[in-house]
Motif scaffolding. Structure first.
Motif, PDB file in Angstrom:
ATOM      1  N   SER A 109       0.820  -1.222   0.000  1.00 23.38           N
ATOM      2  CA  SER A 109       0.000   0.000   0.000  1.00 23.38           C
ATOM      3  C   SER A 109       0.853   1.272   0.000  1.00 23.38           C
ATOM      4  N   GLY A 110       2.175   1.129  -0.154  1.00 23.73           N
ATOM      5  CA  GLY A 110       3.059   2.288  -0.245  1.00 23.73           C
ATOM      6  C   GLY A 110       3.470   2.867   1.091  1.00 23.73           C
ATOM      7  N   GLN A 111       3.352   2.092   2.160  1.00 22.88           N
ATOM      8  CA  GLN A 111       3.705   2.594   3.488  1.00 22.88           C
ATOM      9  C   GLN A 111       5.087   2.108   3.906  1.00 22.88           C
ATOM     10  N   LEU A 112       5.790   2.976   4.614  1.00 25.96           N
ATOM     11  CA  LEU A 112       7.149   2.689   5.054  1.00 25.96           C
ATOM     12  C   LEU A 112       7.294   3.089   6.521  1.00 25.96           C
ATOM     13  N   ALA A 113       7.652   2.128   7.371  1.00 30.93           N
ATOM     14  CA  ALA A 113       7.854   2.386   8.798  1.00 30.93           C
ATOM     15  C   ALA A 113       9.312   2.792   9.025  1.00 30.93           C
ATOM     16  N   VAL A 114       9.511   3.821   9.855  1.00 34.85           N
ATOM     17  CA  VAL A 114      10.847   4.351  10.117  1.00 34.85           C
ATOM     18  C   VAL A 114      10.985   4.656  11.604  1.00 34.85           C
ATOM     19  N   ARG A 115      12.117   4.304  12.178  1.00 32.65           N
ATOM     20  CA  ARG A 115      12.438   4.713  13.554  1.00 32.65           C
ATOM     21  C   ARG A 115      13.424   5.867  13.433  1.00 32.65           C
ATOM     22  N   VAL A 116      13.137   6.975  14.134  1.00 35.14           N
ATOM     23  CA  VAL A 116      13.891   8.212  13.955  1.00 35.14           C
ATOM     24  C   VAL A 116      14.695   8.559  15.205  1.00 35.14           C
ATOM     25  N   THR A 117      15.920   9.017  14.977  1.00 33.56           N
ATOM     26  CA  THR A 117      16.756   9.576  16.037  1.00 33.56           C
ATOM     27  C   THR A 117      17.022  11.037  15.686  1.00 33.56           C
ATOM     28  N   PRO A 118      16.290  11.966  16.321  1.00 34.45           N
ATOM     29  CA  PRO A 118      16.533  13.386  16.051  1.00 34.45           C
ATOM     30  C   PRO A 118      17.747  13.879  16.832  1.00 34.45           C
ATOM     31  N   GLY A 119      18.337  14.973  16.376  1.00 35.67           N
ATOM     32  CA  GLY A 119      19.464  15.571  17.079  1.00 35.67           C
ATOM     33  C   GLY A 119      20.739  14.748  16.974  1.00 35.67           C
ATOM     34  N   SER A 179      18.652  -2.062   9.617  1.00 30.72           N
ATOM     35  CA  SER A 179      19.066  -2.886  10.738  1.00 30.72           C
ATOM     36  C   SER A 179      17.959  -3.880  11.060  1.00 30.72           C
ATOM     37  N   GLN A 180      18.255  -5.152  10.915  1.00 22.64           N
ATOM     38  CA  GLN A 180      17.310  -6.227  11.210  1.00 22.64           C
ATOM     39  C   GLN A 180      15.986  -6.038  10.479  1.00 22.64           C
ATOM     40  N   GLY A 181      16.066  -5.656   9.228  1.00 24.48           N
ATOM     41  CA  GLY A 181      14.862  -5.501   8.414  1.00 24.48           C
ATOM     42  C   GLY A 181      14.064  -4.248   8.691  1.00 24.48           C
ATOM     43  N   ARG A 182      14.638  -3.309   9.437  1.00 23.15           N
ATOM     44  CA  ARG A 182      13.965  -2.041   9.754  1.00 23.15           C
ATOM     45  C   ARG A 182      14.801  -0.882   9.238  1.00 23.15           C
ATOM     46  N   LEU A 183      14.127   0.221   8.982  1.00 26.98           N
ATOM     47  CA  LEU A 183      14.810   1.423   8.518  1.00 26.98           C
ATOM     48  C   LEU A 183      14.963   2.384   9.691  1.00 26.98           C
ATOM     49  N   LEU A 184      16.192   2.804   9.957  1.00 27.74           N
ATOM     50  CA  LEU A 184      16.501   3.747  11.026  1.00 27.74           C
ATOM     51  C   LEU A 184      16.997   5.033  10.384  1.00 27.74           C
ATOM     52  N   ALA A 185      16.405   6.159  10.786  1.00 22.41           N
ATOM     53  CA  ALA A 185      16.801   7.455  10.244  1.00 22.41           C
ATOM     54  C   ALA A 185      17.430   8.290  11.353  1.00 22.41           C
ATOM     55  N   LYS A 186      18.585   8.872  11.057  1.00 26.07           N
ATOM     56  CA  LYS A 186      19.250   9.793  11.982  1.00 26.07           C
ATOM     57  C   LYS A 186      19.297  11.149  11.305  1.00 26.07           C
ATOM     58  N   VAL A 187      18.771  12.163  11.987  1.00 26.76           N
ATOM     59  CA  VAL A 187      18.759  13.518  11.429  1.00 26.76           C
ATOM     60  C   VAL A 187      19.319  14.495  12.451  1.00 26.76           C
ATOM     61  N   ARG A 188      19.926  15.563  11.951  1.00 24.57           N
ATOM     62  CA  ARG A 188      20.492  16.593  12.829  1.00 24.57           C
ATOM     63  C   ARG A 188      19.415  17.462  13.465  1.00 24.57           C
ATOM     64  N   ALA A 189      18.309  17.639  12.789  1.00 23.77           N
ATOM     65  CA  ALA A 189      17.261  18.554  13.253  1.00 23.77           C
ATOM     66  C   ALA A 189      16.709  18.125  14.609  1.00 23.77           C
ATOM     67  N   LYS A 190      16.360  19.113  15.405  1.00 28.27           N
ATOM     68  CA  LYS A 190      15.761  18.869  16.713  1.00 28.27           C
ATOM     69  C   LYS A 190      14.265  18.607  16.535  1.00 28.27           C
ATOM     70  N   PRO A 191      13.667  17.861  17.455  1.00 25.64           N
ATOM     71  CA  PRO A 191      12.235  17.548  17.328  1.00 25.64           C
ATOM     72  C   PRO A 191      11.347  18.691  17.813  1.00 25.64           C
ATOM     73  N   GLU A 192      11.419  19.815  17.135  1.00 32.74           N
ATOM     74  CA  GLU A 192      10.582  20.955  17.510  1.00 32.74           C
ATOM     75  C   GLU A 192       9.992  21.577  16.256  1.00 32.74           C
ATOM     76  N   ASP A 193       8.731  21.901  16.305  1.00 36.81           N
ATOM     77  CA  ASP A 193       8.011  22.540  15.195  1.00 36.81           C
ATOM     78  C   ASP A 193       8.071  21.736  13.894  1.00 36.81           C
ATOM     79  N   GLY A 194       8.161  20.417  13.991  1.00 34.67           N
ATOM     80  CA  GLY A 194       8.146  19.569  12.806  1.00 34.67           C
ATOM     81  C   GLY A 194       9.434  19.557  12.002  1.00 34.67           C
ATOM     82  N   LYS A 195      10.499  20.138  12.549  1.00 35.43           N
ATOM     83  CA  LYS A 195      11.761  20.211  11.805  1.00 35.43           C
ATOM     84  C   LYS A 195      12.369  18.824  11.570  1.00 35.43           C
TER      85      LYS A 195
END
Length: 92
Positions: free
Chosen positions: A21-31, A40-56
């Motif tokens: 159905s076009g859906q993708l699950a992601v675990r996020v590490t902000p900051g 990792s183990q069949g999962r997608l992990l995203a690391k971003v520099r942005a802080k978790p404020e105001d949708g950044k």
């Protein structure tokens, strides 16, 4: 000094995680110190520099996914998890 390019897995590996159905699950590490997508183990992990404020951080993850898939950011939508580390995106 320019920021280093994000570390991205092959587009085929990311597309393999998108369900029928076009859906993708992601675990996020902000900051994080670096921007990267990891498989990792069949999962997608995203690391971003942005802080978790105001949708950044959500916008940064959307842009990172779009870059990894070779799509425009407007073709990646957040479905669920705006305030959670576990997010669900729709890839068009």
């Amino acid at each position: 000094m320019a920021r280093p390019k994000a570390d991205l897995p092959p587009a085929e590996a990311v597309r393999a995680l998108v369900d029928a159905s076009g859906q993708l699950a992601v675990r996020v590490t902000p900051g994080a110190r670096v921007e990267a997508l990891e498989l990792s183990q069949g999962r997608l992990l995203a690391k971003v520099r942005a802080k978790p404020e105001d949708g950044k951080a959500n916008a940064a993850v959307r842009d990172l996914l779009a870059a990894a898939l070779g799509l425009a950011p407007s073709r990646v939508d957040l479905l669920r998890g705006a305030t959670s580390r576990e997010k669900l995106f729709r890839v068009a």
